[in-house]
Design an enzyme around this catalytic site. Structure first.
Site, short mmCIF file in Angstrom:
data_model
loop_
_atom_site.label_atom_id
_atom_site.label_comp_id
_atom_site.label_asym_id
_atom_site.label_seq_id
_atom_site.Cartn_x
_atom_site.Cartn_y
_atom_site.Cartn_z
N ASP A 76 -3.48 -11.75 -4.34
CA ASP A 76 -5.16 -11.25 -3.02
C ASP A 76 -6.06 -10.72 -4.16
O ASP A 76 -7.05 -11.26 -3.74
CB ASP A 76 -4.33 -10.76 -2.60
CG ASP A 76 -3.96 -8.51 -3.34
OD1 ASP A 76 -3.52 -9.00 -4.39
OD2 ASP A 76 -3.43 -7.69 -2.86
N HIS A 124 -5.01 -5.22 -6.22
CA HIS A 124 -4.57 -3.95 -5.94
C HIS A 124 -3.70 -2.91 -8.08
O HIS A 124 -2.66 -3.87 -7.66
CB HIS A 124 -3.50 -3.01 -4.95
CG HIS A 124 -5.12 -3.97 -3.61
ND1 HIS A 124 -4.31 -5.06 -3.14
CD2 HIS A 124 -6.07 -3.42 -3.20
CE1 HIS A 124 -5.30 -5.57 -1.90
NE2 HIS A 124 -6.60 -4.14 -2.33
N HIS A 145 2.88 -0.03 -3.31
CA HIS A 145 2.20 1.26 -3.34
C HIS A 145 3.27 1.97 -2.83
O HIS A 145 2.71 3.48 -2.50
CB HIS A 145 1.06 1.11 -1.97
CG HIS A 145 -0.26 -0.61 -2.74
ND1 HIS A 145 -0.41 0.27 -3.52
CD2 HIS A 145 -0.06 -1.17 -1.72
CE1 HIS A 145 -1.88 -0.71 -3.64
NE2 HIS A 145 -1.33 -1.65 -2.83
N ASP A 150 -0.71 -8.64 -9.09
CA ASP A 150 -1.48 -7.68 -7.61
C ASP A 150 -2.97 -7.22 -8.28
O ASP A 150 -3.09 -6.71 -8.64
CB ASP A 150 -0.96 -6.92 -6.82
CG ASP A 150 -0.95 -6.89 -5.24
OD1 ASP A 150 -0.38 -7.42 -4.21
OD2 ASP A 150 -1.83 -6.09 -5.44
ZN ZN Z 1 -3.10 -6.03 -2.97
#
Ligand code: ZN
Length: 340
Positions: A247, A162, A123, A160
């Site tokens: 995740d 996200h 991120h 991931d």
């Molecule tokens: Zn994540």
């Protein structure tokens, strides 16, 4: 060459308080791998990243700002992203591990490497920490491979749950990095629409594949087999890096996907087959994953998939083409004729 597991005790000194991204993640991974004899991996301590390699992605002023906050005892950079006194050093080793991974697999010193550190990185933007991330380790590693190692084409698969917005933005205008992200939508950070395909020379080299909550092994495997692997065959990367977050696991409470250890293993096997057919080295850099048992077992399943017996050649195509995979292929055929 034995596969290598890169780690560093500084990952335990990045203190986040009551927070899902916590030191216990590293402890759980170590415990699981110890119980499995480290799956034949050689454990190696990651060096600190060279400042010039880090500053090829993050401006010096940003690096200095993180250092100052950390050395002053830390604090919250945003509601999610915490820094402690040990965080700067931990983040330097996390990026250093990813770069060492690139050197090891490109030099043929390791058949495969897994770099497992905290904090995660995908991120992080060049001048902004967010989403638990300080420095974008996988982006720093990819840029090192292009700049210092002289490569022309690097592929990053980010599985991931996200969207890897930092990596997405860092290579947005580049045709040297094919960035492919499979992520749940809607979900933090809200970026990664299918319509975001990169910009300038990089149009078509950013591939976003959002999936709905509830997506599990069949969809993820279908997307890897029928979208990611054909993209890789067309792009012909000289190095493949996986932004390996866990995740999307069904036990993880930060998102709503339903992937299991078997799904991560199948995706890893598909990427291994792609890389062996291209002669491209492969490495994985840990991102998220917050359900401790699921995280540890999934990391082990990934490592096992990379070093275990090679999968049957006919496993490719064993999973049907999911409707979302078909849509993605149609969308991407504008840039990648082979997907049409
Ligand atoms: Zn994540």
């Amino acid at each position: 060459m034995p596969p290598v597991f890169l780690e560093h005790p500084s990952s335990l000194e990045h203190e986040t308080g009551p927070h899902p991204e916590r030191p216990a993640r590293m402890v759980a991974i170590e415990r699981e791998l110890t119980s499995r004899g480290w799956l034949g991996f050689e454990r190696m301590r990651s060096p600190v990243i060279e400042r010039s390699a880090l500053e090829a992605v993050h401006p010096e002023a940003y690096v200095e700002a993180i250092r100052r906050v950390s050395l002053a005892g830390g604090g919250h950079l945003d509601p999610d992203t915490v820094v402690s006194e040990g965080s700067f050093d931990a983040a330097l080793h996390a990026a250093g591990g990813a770069v060492r991974l690139v050197e090891l697999v490109l030099d043929g010193e390791a058949d495969f490497a897994f770099s497992a550190h905290r904090p995660p990185g995908h991120h992080a933007l060049p001048q902004r920490a967010m989403g638990f991330c300080l420095f974008n380790s996988v982006a720093v590693a990819a840029r090192y491979a292009l700049g210092r190692c002289g490569l022309d084409r690097v592929m990053i698969l980010d599985w991931d749950v996200h969207h890897g917005n930092g990596t997405n933005d860092i290579f947005h205008a580049s045709d040297q990095v094919l960035f492919v992200s499979i992520h749940q939508s809607p979900l933090y950070p809200g970026t990664g629409r299918a319509s975001d395909v990169g910009s300038g020379d990089g149009r078509g080299f950013t591939v976003n594949v959002p999936v709905p909550p509830g997506s599990g092994d069949p969809l993820y495997e279908s997307l890897v087999q029928h979208v990611v692997v054909p993209l890789g065959r067309s792009f012909e990367p000289q190095l493949v890096l996986i932004s390996a977050g866990y995740d999307a696991h069904r036990d993880d409470v930060l998102a709503g996907c339903e992937v299991t250890e078997a799904g991560f293993a199948a995706m890893a096997r598909a990427m291994r087959r792609l890389c062996s057919s291209l002669g491209a080295p492969l490495g994985a850099v840990l991102e998220g994953g917050y359900a401790l048992g699921a995280l540890a077992r999934s990391v082990a399943a990934t490592m096992e998939a990379f070093v275990g017996p090679p999968a049957l050649a006919d496993e490719d195509g064993a999973v049907g083409v999911a409707p979302l995979a078909r849509e993605a292929r149609e969308r991407l055929s504008e840039y990648w004729g082979a997907l049409g």
